[in-house]
Write a protein that holds these residues in place. Structure first.
Motif, PDB file in Angstrom:
ATOM      1  N   GLU A 299       0.823  -1.212   0.000  1.00 45.12           N
ATOM      2  CA  GLU A 299       0.000   0.000   0.000  1.00 45.12           C
ATOM      3  C   GLU A 299       0.857   1.261   0.000  1.00 45.12           C
TER       4      GLU A 299
ATOM      5  N   MET B 228       0.867   4.185  -2.865  1.00 44.92           N
ATOM      6  CA  MET B 228       0.716   5.600  -2.554  1.00 44.92           C
ATOM      7  C   MET B 228       1.895   6.413  -3.070  1.00 44.92           C
TER       8      MET B 228
ATOM      9  N   GLN C 193      -1.485  12.476   1.141  1.00 49.03           N
ATOM     10  CA  GLN C 193      -2.363  11.348   1.404  1.00 49.03           C
ATOM     11  C   GLN C 193      -1.974  10.679   2.716  1.00 49.03           C
ATOM     12  N   GLU C 194      -2.982  10.290   3.484  1.00 50.82           N
ATOM     13  CA  GLU C 194      -2.785   9.568   4.736  1.00 50.82           C
ATOM     14  C   GLU C 194      -3.667   8.332   4.723  1.00 50.82           C
ATOM     15  N   ARG C 195      -3.149   7.236   5.260  1.00 52.35           N
ATOM     16  CA  ARG C 195      -3.921   5.994   5.247  1.00 52.35           C
ATOM     17  C   ARG C 195      -3.578   5.174   6.488  1.00 52.35           C
ATOM     18  N   ARG C 196      -4.600   4.497   7.020  1.00 55.11           N
ATOM     19  CA  ARG C 196      -4.419   3.532   8.101  1.00 55.11           C
ATOM     20  C   ARG C 196      -4.642   2.134   7.533  1.00 55.11           C
ATOM     21  N   VAL C 197      -3.735   1.241   7.834  1.00 52.25           N
ATOM     22  CA  VAL C 197      -3.843  -0.134   7.359  1.00 52.25           C
ATOM     23  C   VAL C 197      -4.006  -1.047   8.568  1.00 52.25           C
TER      24      VAL C 197
ATOM     25  N   GLU D  55      -1.562  -2.648  13.119  1.00 55.16           N
ATOM     26  CA  GLU D  55      -1.960  -1.403  12.454  1.00 55.16           C
ATOM     27  C   GLU D  55      -0.719  -0.688  11.959  1.00 55.16           C
TER      28      GLU D  55
END
Length: 274
Positions: free
Chosen positions: A35, A39, A201-205, A264
């Motif tokens: 991911e 990104m 862009q920010e994302r939590r996986v 996480e």
């Protein structure tokens, strides 16, 4: 802790972990890595820096993306043993657009403005001064450059986090006292903004770390991870006791002998300028 002492602990610790790192973590980190790469979107012909590259998991993935058009990747790490593993893979697989150097992420021996993309996948938490590392990555980027960062998320969302207090009860390992702090809330975004980046862009996986059996689960955190140096100094009786303690902590995620431990990651891509 003195910064130089912490750097030495990181270097010697990851030297110890080098042989176990990929077997223990390649699959477990694959989703976060995939991911972050999506990104970051390394493009053909780009020049990429992979900070705290370890054995090159992200380095080789980026090298494949940028190869058309003559792009290349520089992987840097404080651990010579990790870099030896990376070089062996590069030679064995015929990758000729990735090179590796032992280098401190807080003091990059790279000319300013040279890179198009800087990646730091799960390495920033180990830096004595993460802000200095961010400043250095920003310095080596060109005006249109960008940075892609991944850190572990909040402690409460990482089921393997109990390994730190278990080891610290035996010895003051002081590996990374603020390990999970960058993954809390918007801490990583704030760090990017404080060091002059504009977050794109920010994302939590949210995912699971899967292990085939109890030994596999223990080897990953004790031998292939950040407490490897402390672990190497424990005798057989201590190791047995610590394994038992850790297995009790992760019992809730056991299915027969297999484990699916929650994890996480916090991911951010930010531009050097708006």
């Amino acid at each position: 802790m003195d910064a130089e002492v912490q750097r030495r602990i990181q270097r010697y610790g990851w030297d110890r972990a080098a042989g176990s790192y990929e077997p223990s973590w390649r699959h477990q980190l694959s989703r976060a890595h995939a991911e972050l790469l999506e990104m970051a979107a390394p493009a053909p012909g780009e020049r990429v820096l992979d900070v705290a590259c370890g054995t090159g998991l992200m380095t080789f993935a980026a090298a494949e993306r940028v190869a058309p058009g003559g792009g290349g990747v520089i992987g840097i790490d404080v651990s010579g043993k990790m870099l030896e593993e990376a070089w062996l893979q590069a030679v064995g697989s015929g990758v000729d657009n990735a090179i590796f150097h032992r280098m401190d992420g807080e003091s990059l021996a790279i000319p300013s403005g040279r890179m198009d993309l800087a990646i730091c996948a799960l390495g920033l938490m180990y830096m004595p001064d993460p802000r200095q590392c961010m400043h250095e990555m920003r310095r080596v980027l060109g005006e249109e450059g960008r940075v892609a960062i991944a850190v572990w998320g909040g402690r409460q969302n990482c089921g393997w986090s109990s390994v730190f207090p278990i080891v610290d009860a035996e010895v003051a390992s002081q590996v990374c006292p603020l390990f999970f702090s960058l993954g809390e809330s918007s801490a990583l975004v704030a760090l990017c903004e404080e060091t002059g980046f504009v977050v794109r862009q920010e994302r939590r996986v949210f995912t699971h770390l899967e292990y085939a059996d109890p030994m596999d689960a223990c080897n990953a955190v004790f031998e292939g991870g950040p407490v490897a140096l402390a672990w190497s100094r424990f005798d057989y009786v201590t190791r047995k006791r610590l394994r038992q303690q850790y297995l009790r902590e992760i019992e809730q995620w056991r299915d027969v002998d297999r484990y699916r431990i929650p994890a996480e990651f916090a991911l951010v891509v930010a531009d050097k300028r708006a």
